[in-house]
Design a protein around this motif. Structure first.
Motif, PDB file in Angstrom:
ATOM      1  N   ARG A 286       0.860  -1.181   0.000  1.00 44.66           N
ATOM      2  CA  ARG A 286       0.000   0.000   0.000  1.00 44.66           C
ATOM      3  C   ARG A 286       0.900   1.235   0.000  1.00 44.66           C
ATOM      4  NH1 ARG A 286      -2.616  -4.101   2.591  1.00 44.66           N
ATOM      5  NH2 ARG A 286      -4.872  -4.271   2.191  1.00 44.66           N
ATOM      6  N   ILE A 287       0.603   2.208  -0.865  1.00 44.70           N
ATOM      7  CA  ILE A 287       1.504   3.329  -1.142  1.00 44.70           C
ATOM      8  C   ILE A 287       0.822   4.652  -0.827  1.00 44.70           C
ATOM      9  CG2 ILE A 287       2.829   4.507  -2.942  1.00 44.70           C
ATOM     10  CD1 ILE A 287       3.008   1.756  -4.362  1.00 44.70           C
ATOM     11  N   ILE A 288       1.553   5.536  -0.126  1.00 43.41           N
ATOM     12  CA  ILE A 288       1.033   6.849   0.260  1.00 43.41           C
ATOM     13  C   ILE A 288       1.994   7.921  -0.226  1.00 43.41           C
ATOM     14  CG2 ILE A 288       0.387   8.340   2.198  1.00 43.41           C
ATOM     15  CD1 ILE A 288       0.691   4.739   3.005  1.00 43.41           C
ATOM     16  N   ASN A 289       1.453   8.988  -0.826  1.00 42.44           N
ATOM     17  CA  ASN A 289       2.294  10.110  -1.254  1.00 42.44           C
ATOM     18  C   ASN A 289       1.660  11.430  -0.831  1.00 42.44           C
ATOM     19  OD1 ASN A 289       4.176  11.785  -2.410  1.00 42.44           O
ATOM     20  ND2 ASN A 289       3.532  11.442  -4.523  1.00 42.44           N
ATOM     21  N   CYS A 290       2.283  12.074   0.151  1.00 37.91           N
ATOM     22  CA  CYS A 290       1.882  13.415   0.584  1.00 37.91           C
ATOM     23  C   CYS A 290       2.992  14.416   0.301  1.00 37.91           C
ATOM     24  CB  CYS A 290       1.560  13.421   2.079  1.00 37.91           C
ATOM     25  SG  CYS A 290       0.127  12.453   2.548  1.00 37.91           S
ATOM     26  N   ALA A 291       3.934  14.055  -0.567  1.00 39.18           N
ATOM     27  CA  ALA A 291       5.109  14.897  -0.802  1.00 39.18           C
ATOM     28  C   ALA A 291       4.938  15.769  -2.041  1.00 39.18           C
ATOM     29  CB  ALA A 291       6.353  14.027  -0.912  1.00 39.18           C
ATOM     30  N   ARG A 292       5.188  15.208  -3.204  1.00 36.29           N
ATOM     31  CA  ARG A 292       5.106  15.944  -4.457  1.00 36.29           C
ATOM     32  C   ARG A 292       4.552  15.050  -5.554  1.00 36.29           C
ATOM     33  NH1 ARG A 292       5.345  19.878  -1.941  1.00 36.29           N
ATOM     34  NH2 ARG A 292       6.829  21.631  -2.008  1.00 36.29           N
TER      35      ARG A 292
ATOM     36  N   ASP B 138      -2.159  12.474  -1.994  1.00 30.50           N
ATOM     37  CA  ASP B 138      -2.570  13.825  -1.650  1.00 30.50           C
ATOM     38  C   ASP B 138      -2.062  14.811  -2.697  1.00 30.50           C
ATOM     39  OD1 ASP B 138      -3.717  15.808   0.130  1.00 30.50           O
ATOM     40  OD2 ASP B 138      -1.658  16.371   0.646  1.00 30.50           O
ATOM     41  N   VAL B 139      -1.137  14.352  -3.552  1.00 27.52           N
ATOM     42  CA  VAL B 139      -0.522  15.198  -4.574  1.00 27.52           C
ATOM     43  C   VAL B 139      -0.527  14.463  -5.905  1.00 27.52           C
ATOM     44  CG1 VAL B 139       0.920  16.529  -3.011  1.00 27.52           C
ATOM     45  CG2 VAL B 139       1.733  14.339  -3.842  1.00 27.52           C
TER      46      VAL B 139
END
Length: 528
Positions: free
Chosen positions: A228-234, A258-259
Motif C-alpha cells: 500500500r503506497i502513500i504520497n503526501c510529498a510531491r 494527496d498530490v
C-alpha cells in the motif's frame, strides 16, 4: 519607518501575520483574489510580498517593480515563484520549510490507516444503507514494515509515529547516516530492498531530476505483493499510469495520493479505481500549521526589511553587507565543487570535510561550507539552499568538518571538499583565477584544470592511445557538440580522467554507449 516600509499579503493568511507586521511598524495591506493584471498594477508600491500558493510571482510581475525586496512564501513549496527572475531582480525569496512538518506527517499516517481499513469505501457503503460488513476486510499495521522514501524532517516524524504503532521502519535516503538511523530507531536500506520488504510505502522527498518517477513502472514491479503506497510529498514522484495498472492487477493493494502530477487534479485516470484514495493536497491544511507558517513568514520578512537579517532564503545565503563582495566568488566555487562531488559520488555520503588554505583561510568559512552543502545536497533536493543546508546535514547525521590550513600551497587560494563514504574518501579541489573565476584543479587525486559550467561529462578510462578519438567520434555520431575538453591522468598508461563540456544534456542512451567504449570505467553526466 512605518510610512516607508510596506508589505502586501496577497493570499488568505492567518490574521497573526498582519498583526506581526503592524507590531514591527510595517504598513501592511491584505488584498487577496487579484488577477495577475490587478496585482501587477499595485506591486510597485510594496517592499515585501507575502503569499501562499495562489499568487504567481512571474518574471513579468517582477519586471514591473523596482521597489520589491522580498517575497515570503508561507509554506515550503515555491513552485509559484520564478526564483531565477527574482534573483536577477535582487529580490530575496523566503519560505517556511518546517512550519507544517507535523501536519503533513500526520496526514500521511491518516491515509495509511484509511488504506489499511478501507475507510472511505466502508463509509460510502454504510451511508448508502448497505451494511456490507463482510466486504471490508482490512489489515493491521502492527508488526508491518513501513518503507520511508526520504527520512528528513517530515519522514523522521512519520517514522516516530510508526514506531509508536509498533511498526518496523526501513528508510531509503541518500543523506541518512547509519548513526542517525540508529538514533531514529529505523533501518537504513537501499531502494530495491525497501521495495521488496515494505508492506506500506510513504514518500517524503522533494521533486528533483533524481527523484522524479522514483516509483516508476520498474520500481513498482519490484514491490511486495499487496503493498500500500502513500504520497503526501510531491506529484511526479510516482508514475500514475503504472500505479493504476498495479492497482488494477491487484499487485498493489491500495494507494493514497494527496498530490498529483497535474494539479488541480480533476480528471485523473486513478479516480474510481478500487483501492485508491485521494485528497486535494491537504498535507499542510490544519489550523495549527497555517498559524505557524503565517507567524514564521511575517517574522522572517520583518527581520529582513527592518534589520537585514536573512532566514530560510532559497536564493541567497546569510551574509553581512561587508562580507558579501569578497565571499561571493568563493561561494560560487564551493557550490560547484559540492555539486560536482554530489553528482559523481551519489548516495552513501557520511562525512564532509571543507578545507581552505591560502587567501581562503582568512575568510568566514561558514557561508563557504553552506555553499558546499547546498551544492552537494541540492543534487537530490529542490528545497536545499545555503541557509538551510547545514541544518539538513545535521538532521541526517552527516559529519561536517571545517579545516583551515596556514600552509602555503601551489595556489594563492585553495578550497577542497572531501566526502567520506563506505568505500573511502573522495576529494576535489578548486581555486579562483584572478580572484573571481572558479576553476577545478584536482578531482579524486588527478590534476585536472576545468571550468565547471553548463552540461558536462565525467569519464574515467584507461590511458591508452585512440581513446580521445573514439570519444569524439561517439559524441559526433550522437550530434553532441564538444565545447571544451579537459584531461588528466595519474600516470602514463594508468587511470585517466576527462571532463568534457558539451552543448546539450547527455541522454541515458548516450551514457550507456560511452560506457561501452574500450577502456572506459565510469561515465557520469554532470549539470552546473
Amino acid at each position: 519607518m512605518s510610512d516607508q516600509v510596506r508589505v502586501l499579503i496577497s493570499d488568505q493568511m492567518d490574521p497573526k501575520a498582519a498583526a506581526i507586521f503592524r507590531e514591527r511598524g510595517i504598513h501592511v495591506d491584505e488584498i487577496s483574489g487579484q488577477t495577475p493584471e490587478e496585482l501587477a498594477a499595485i506591486i510597485g508600491d510594496y517592499d515585501g510580498l507575502a503569499l501562499r500558493s495562489s499568487t504567481k510571482v512571474t518574471k513579468a510581475l517582477l519586471g514591473g517593480t523596482s521597489r520589491l525586496k522580498v517575497v515570503g512564501r508561507a509554506g515550503i513549496g515555491v513552485d509559484n515563484v520564478d526564483i531565477a527572475a527574482a534573483t536577477a531582480r535582487g529580490v530575496v525569496v523566503m519560505n517556511t520549510p518546517f512550519g507544517n512538518s507535523i501536519t503533513t506527517a500526520e496526514h500521511a499516517i491518516a491515509l495509511m490507516f484509511a488504506l489499511a481499513r478501507q475507510l472511505p469505501e466502508a463509509d460510502a457503503s454504510t451511508q448508502a444503507g448497505k451494511w456490507e460488513k463482510n466486504r471490508f476486510m482490512g489489515v493491521e499495521v502492527t508488526g508491518k514494515t513501513l518503507g520511508l522514501i526520504g527520512a528528513g524532517n517530515i519522514g523522521s516524524i512519520v517514522a516516530a509515529r510508526a514506531l509508536g504503532l509498533k511498526m518496523k521502519v526501513a528508510a531509503f535516503d541518500p543523506f541518512l547516516t547509519p548513526e542517525r538511523a540508529v538514533e531514529l530507531g529505523i533501518e537504513k536500506v537501499e531502494l530495491d530492498e525497501l521495495l521488496r520488504r515494505a508492506d506500506f510505502i510513504t514518500l517524503h522527498t522533494p521533486l528533483t531530476d533524481q527523484t522524479r518517477g522514483i516509483l516508476g513502472r520498474e520500481a513498482l514491479a519490484k514491490t511486495k505483493a499487496g503493498v500500500r503506497i502513500i504520497n503526501c510529498a510531491r506529484g511526479g514522484l510516482i508514475d500514475e499510469a503504472a500505479l493504476k495498472d498495479g492497482l488494477d492487477s491487484g499487485h498493489i493493494a491500495g494507494a493514497a495520493l494527496d498530490v498529483f502530477e497535474s494539479e488541480p487534479a480533476k480528471d485523473s485516470p486513478l479516480f474510481g479505481t478500487p483501492g485508491f484514495i485521494s485528497t486535494p493536497h491537504l498535507g499542510a491544511s490544519t489550523s495549527e500549521a497555517q498559524v505557524n507558517v503565517a507567524i514564521q513568514i511575517a517574522e522572517q520578512m520583518s527581520d529582513y526589511l527592518l534589520l537585514g537579517g536573512i532566514t530560510n532564503a532559497v536564493n541567497m545565503p546569510s551574509l553581512s553587507a561587508a562580507e558579501a563582495p569578497r565571499l561571493k566568488p568563493y561561494m560560487a566555487l564551493a557550490e560547484k565543487l559540492g555539486r560536482l562531488v554530489g553528482q559523481i559520488v551519489g548516495t552513501g555520503v557520511r562525512s564532509i570535510d571543507v578545507e581552505v588554505e591560502g587567501a581562503a583561510a582568512e575568510l568566514n568559512i561558514k557561508p563557504i561550507t553552506g555553499a558546499v552543502l547546498a551544492g552537494l545536497m541540492g543534487t537530490y533536493s529542490d528545497t536545499v539552499n545555503m541557509v538551510n543546508a547545514p541544518f539538513l546535514a545535521r538532521e541526517r547525521g552527516l559529519d561536517v568538518r571545517e579545516i583551515r590550513h596556514d600552509r602555503e600551497g601551489d595556489y594563492h587560494t585553495l578550497l577542497a571538499v572531501t566526502v567520506g563514504t563506505s568505500e573511502g574518501k573522495r576529494r576535489v579541489a578548486g581555486t579562483l583565477f584572478g580572484n573571481r573565476a572558479p576553476r577545478l584543479v584536482d578531482i579524486f587525486g588527478v590534476p585536472v584544470e576545468a571550468e565547471l559550467t553548463g552540461q558536462m561529462i565525467y569519464i574515467v578510462n584507461t590511458d591508452e592511445p585512440g581513446f580521445i578519438g573514439a570519444l569524439g567520434t561517439a559524441l559526433g555520431e550522437a550530434k553532441v557538440n564538444i565545447a571544451t575538453f579537459n584531461l588528466g591522468r595519474r600516470e602514463t598508461g594508468g587511470e585517466a580522467v576527462a571532463l568534457v563540456s558539451v552543448d546539450d544534456p547527455i541522454t541515458p542512451e548516450l551514457t550507456k554507449a560511452l560506457c561501452r567504449l574500450p577502456g572506459v570505467r565510469d561515465v557520469v553526466p554532470l549539470s552546473f
